[in-house]
Design an enzyme around this catalytic site. Structure first.
Site, PDB file in Angstrom:
ATOM      1  N   PRO A   2       0.809  -1.221   0.000  1.00  0.00           N
ATOM      2  CA  PRO A   2       0.000   0.000   0.000  1.00  0.00           C
ATOM      3  C   PRO A   2       0.845   1.274   0.000  1.00  0.00           C
ATOM      4  O   PRO A   2       1.703   1.460   0.851  1.00  0.00           O
ATOM      5  CB  PRO A   2      -0.802  -0.119   1.299  1.00  0.00           C
ATOM      6  CG  PRO A   2      -0.775  -1.567   1.641  1.00  0.00           C
ATOM      7  CD  PRO A   2       0.522  -2.084   1.135  1.00  0.00           C
ATOM      8  N   GLU A   3       0.598   2.106  -0.981  1.00  0.00           N
ATOM      9  CA  GLU A   3       1.201   3.435  -1.050  1.00  0.00           C
ATOM     10  C   GLU A   3       0.039   4.436  -1.064  1.00  0.00           C
ATOM     11  O   GLU A   3      -1.086   4.068  -0.761  1.00  0.00           O
ATOM     12  CB  GLU A   3       2.073   3.555  -2.306  1.00  0.00           C
ATOM     13  CG  GLU A   3       3.166   2.485  -2.346  1.00  0.00           C
ATOM     14  CD  GLU A   3       4.035   2.542  -3.581  1.00  0.00           C
ATOM     15  OE1 GLU A   3       4.162   3.617  -4.186  1.00  0.00           O
ATOM     16  OE2 GLU A   3       4.595   1.496  -3.952  1.00  0.00           O
TER      17      GLU A   3
END
Length: 279
Positions: A2-3
């Site tokens: 996750p970014e």
DNA sequence: AGCTACTCCTGGTAGC
DNA sequence: TGCTACCAGGAGTAGC
């Protein structure tokens, strides 16, 4: 992993289920998810509190509580957040469950246990070191051009540094650099003004397009709070494409390691800087 | 200041 | 089939 686009997606999807709800019970299956906080302390601070807002800052999800404080969550590599009916089984990787006053429950799930869900009294202070938001108004071309000039570091480690710019991770750095035709080992201070303009534009468009597609899922880990994979992985130009032809020029994509991170470049679209180090 | 190395973790995969 | 070894990496830390 996750970014910014994945975290934004999570925040948007859990927000309507949490804001206004009161926590009636907390269950912690893995203490270290709470950071340095003891389980009993966490429960005392959270149970009885009401969710006032759910926002994203960099890769953090900030859930403000009334009467005070906030839950600050970070998914790291494999964290997930869900709000489901009380009977829903979060599976064997469940780490924290918060029962809500409407009979539903918030779940923090994490295979690799790197994720965090911490109670903080002052979220502004806790996140004070972060750099500007890449999609915010302070991240302008002029700011980026000047900020790059002030650093002797290479582009990739600098763009991954959350105190420089907050929210990019390994995937979107590689994608942005490729679209801007910049090599990850290029020294930041040597980036020309036109190249900085391209980098500024491509960072914003890569992130915006990824948010539109609810992030990227290329393995079994990232899913939205509704259980769906993201869709941006189909747009990858370089990430995870080592050996495959560049979608721009058909040159095989190369994988190198920069700062212990797998790094993907097209050797033709992203010419190596002069005097670059050989492996 | 900026680099490398190490830590935390475990599912997935390659090799035998 | 089943074992071992290694890989992925965000952020924090230590040491040069």
């Amino acid at each position: 992993m996750p970014e910014l686009p994945e975290v934004e997606t999570v925040a948007r999807l859990i927000r309507p289920h949490l804001v206004g709800r009161r926590v009636v019970a907390a269950h912690v299956a893995w203490r270290r998810t709470l950071g340095s906080c003891a389980i009993a302390t966490f429960e005392r601070q959270v149970v009885g509190a009401r969710f006032a807002s759910v926002e994203r800052r960099a890769k953090y999800i900030v859930m403000r509580l009334e009467p005070e404080g906030a839950l600050v969550g970070h998914l790291r590599m494999t964290g997930r957040m869900h709000v489901e009916d009380g009977t829903w089984d979060p599976g064997k990787f469940a780490k924290v469950r918060l029962d809500l006053d409407d009979g539903r429950a918030f779940h923090f799930i994490d295979v690799r246990k790197f994720g965090r869900l911490e109670f903080v009294r002052d979220p502004e202070r806790a996140l004070a070191e972060l750099g500007p938001e890449p999609l915010g108004e302070h991240f302008t071309f002029e700011w980026l051009r000047d900020a790059l000039r002030g650093h002797r570091r290479r582009l990739k480690p600098l763009l991954l540094d959350q105190t420089f710019l907050a929210g990019l991770g390994n995937i979107y750095v590689d994608e942005s650099l490729h679209r801007a035709r910049l090599h990850p080992l290029q020294l930041a201070a040597r980036v020309s003004a036109p190249a900085a303009r391209a980098l500024h534009r491509e960072i914003r468009s890569v992130l915006s397009e990824a948010i539109e597609r609810e992030g990227s899922s290329f393995d079994s880990f990232y899913r939205t709070p509704e259980g769906n994979p993201g869709g941006y992985q189909d747009q990858f130009q370089v990430y995870g494409r080592a050996g495959l032809p560049c979608r721009t020029c058909a040159t095989p994509i190369r994988r190198l390691v920069v700062g212990q991170r797998g790094t993907h470049v097209c050797p033709r679209c992203q010419p190596a800087p002069r005097r670059s180090r050989k492996p």
